[in-house]
Motif scaffolding. Sequence first.
Motif, PDB file in Angstrom:
ATOM      1  N   ILE A 161      29.230  24.574 -23.862  1.00  0.00           N
ATOM      2  CA  ILE A 161      28.432  24.209 -25.039  1.00  0.00           C
ATOM      3  C   ILE A 161      29.348  23.645 -26.136  1.00  0.00           C
ATOM      4  O   ILE A 161      29.012  22.657 -26.789  1.00  0.00           O
ATOM      5  CB  ILE A 161      27.643  25.432 -25.551  1.00  0.00           C
ATOM      6  N   PHE A 162      30.516  24.258 -26.297  1.00  0.00           N
ATOM      7  CA  PHE A 162      31.494  23.736 -27.261  1.00  0.00           C
ATOM      8  C   PHE A 162      32.039  22.378 -26.808  1.00  0.00           C
ATOM      9  O   PHE A 162      32.180  21.451 -27.608  1.00  0.00           O
ATOM     10  CB  PHE A 162      32.653  24.728 -27.430  1.00  0.00           C
TER      11      PHE A 162
ATOM     12  N   LEU B  12      22.488  24.989 -34.095  1.00  0.00           N
ATOM     13  CA  LEU B  12      22.944  25.935 -33.080  1.00  0.00           C
ATOM     14  C   LEU B  12      23.932  26.930 -33.688  1.00  0.00           C
ATOM     15  O   LEU B  12      24.939  26.537 -34.299  1.00  0.00           O
ATOM     16  CB  LEU B  12      23.618  25.166 -31.937  1.00  0.00           C
ATOM     17  N   ALA B  13      23.596  28.232 -33.548  1.00  0.00           N
ATOM     18  CA  ALA B  13      24.427  29.311 -34.104  1.00  0.00           C
ATOM     19  C   ALA B  13      24.657  29.121 -35.598  1.00  0.00           C
ATOM     20  O   ALA B  13      25.707  29.479 -36.140  1.00  0.00           O
ATOM     21  CB  ALA B  13      25.769  29.388 -33.369  1.00  0.00           C
TER      22      ALA B  13
ATOM     23  N   ILE C  53      20.861  21.205 -27.547  1.00  0.00           N
ATOM     24  CA  ILE C  53      21.305  21.339 -26.160  1.00  0.00           C
ATOM     25  C   ILE C  53      20.501  22.445 -25.480  1.00  0.00           C
ATOM     26  O   ILE C  53      20.212  23.476 -26.102  1.00  0.00           O
ATOM     27  CB  ILE C  53      22.816  21.640 -26.089  1.00  0.00           C
ATOM     28  N   ALA C  54      20.095  22.204 -24.263  1.00  0.00           N
ATOM     29  CA  ALA C  54      19.398  23.228 -23.468  1.00  0.00           C
ATOM     30  C   ALA C  54      20.451  24.222 -23.015  1.00  0.00           C
ATOM     31  O   ALA C  54      21.092  24.041 -21.971  1.00  0.00           O
ATOM     32  CB  ALA C  54      18.674  22.595 -22.284  1.00  0.00           C
ATOM     33  N   VAL C  55      20.657  25.262 -23.813  1.00  0.00           N
ATOM     34  CA  VAL C  55      21.791  26.164 -23.585  1.00  0.00           C
ATOM     35  C   VAL C  55      21.743  26.837 -22.222  1.00  0.00           C
ATOM     36  O   VAL C  55      22.771  27.259 -21.685  1.00  0.00           O
ATOM     37  CB  VAL C  55      21.877  27.226 -24.701  1.00  0.00           C
ATOM     38  N   ARG C  56      20.547  26.933 -21.628  1.00  0.00           N
ATOM     39  CA  ARG C  56      20.459  27.610 -20.327  1.00  0.00           C
ATOM     40  C   ARG C  56      21.127  26.803 -19.206  1.00  0.00           C
ATOM     41  O   ARG C  56      21.339  27.320 -18.109  1.00  0.00           O
ATOM     42  CB  ARG C  56      18.992  27.886 -19.983  1.00  0.00           C
TER      43      ARG C  56
END
Length: 477
Positions: free
Chosen positions: A436-437, A375-376, A426-429
């Motif tokens: 998220i953090f 992620l990122a 993680i399902a960011v939506r």
Amino acid sequence: MVARYSRDMLGYGWRGLDVSWPNEARIAVQFVINYEEGGENSILHGDDASEAFLSEIIGVSPWPGQRHWNMESIYEYGARSGYWRLYNAFTNATIPVTVYGVATALARSPEQVASMKEAKWDIASHGLKWIEYKDFTLKDERDHLYEAISLHEKVVGSRPLGWYTGRCSMNTVKIAADEGGFEYISDSYADDLPYWINFEGKDQLIIPYTLDTNDMRFATNQGFNTGEDFYGYLKDCFDVLYMEGKEGFPKMMSVGLHCRLAGRPGRAAGLLRFIDYIKNKEKVWTPTRLEIARYWANNYPPRKCFQPSVLSKTEFCNIFCGIIEHSKWIAEKVHDLELGPAYDCPAGIHNAFCQVLRSLSDKERLTILKKHPILAGKAAKSGKLGDSSKREQNSKGLDELNPHEGQKMDSLNSQYLQKFDFPYIIAVRDYDKKTIFLEIEKRIKRSSEVEFKEACYQVERIAWYRINEIFQSRRRA
């Protein structure tokens, strides 16, 4: 060939269909008179035995090679007396009726036919004879259908535009649809609304019938005993559907009647009470089935919806290959399931993907987890994310982290990967950037077993959003 389940267990789904009946009616109540008297099993009609279905003599058996005087006279009552009681009830109430007319029965009742025509009722076909068709060959049943149409046209003066066999076979609906001249077919009990089916590229309207709001239950072991029983059940059904219509989900209610059953005075009392009840309600539509068919065809024509279940494996995989990161083989396994019409919706396809994922070994699932991008992480920063991952991460601003946020995410990702041997998924939506953090900080503290299950669940959530996105794009197209 991949197995496909032909039955449609979805229908209009939990949302239903946004229906609007004429004049803002909250319910369409449709009455059917089954005219079978003179078309039933009898050696007089060339059959092998007497009739044994839907009469006062519950539990009777056919009499091979013999006439059954009592049975015949019960059917005669329907033609001689019961029909006229029903005719008067509906003409006095100015409610039009659909007649399911057995062709040979209509041919033996010219005065009744004349009255139906004078009342401008919809006279649909109820088959050539009132007999059981389950063991007929395809050819013999088709021959009976065409003979029924021909005789109906001679007796009534026009061909039937509706069809209902009743005692049908698995071939009946297809045979009637293949004939091509029916505006509706009613050999179905599958819904509270009309619906379309497609046979080999040809659309056919189905207007479902009923076996519960039907006087046939006066002639079955689990049934009505009195006119009051009949009235009470009809009223309860009406009240529920009327309430649903008031809440914005109008439906259709069918009432099935037989001249020899509801035509008896004690039972007719319940029917008359019900007619009075609905006549005193506002916004009630009482059409014929033909009126419903034409209204439906004009206002709710068949729609060409996205149907994943009918796609070839190549087509299916080209569309759904990106649902699970870099795992096209999962889409291939999904296509090989017993998909049917119930899977032609986001929930259906998602369920199919979940079935496959949940059937995998832990080793196989771990392989899938490891294929997810960090992620990122580097892939995101270098622009090498897949389209779905890129849209998902960008939607939460993960492509625009400030230096402090970027360093923090890199550190947390590194700790997570080192502990669990797969990236933070993680399902960011489902979350905002702050959460998220917080989630990764919380999840790093979990055991490997718990976090493995959580990661697998998150893969399913991501799949849900991606599948929804595909369906939405298809609707727009």
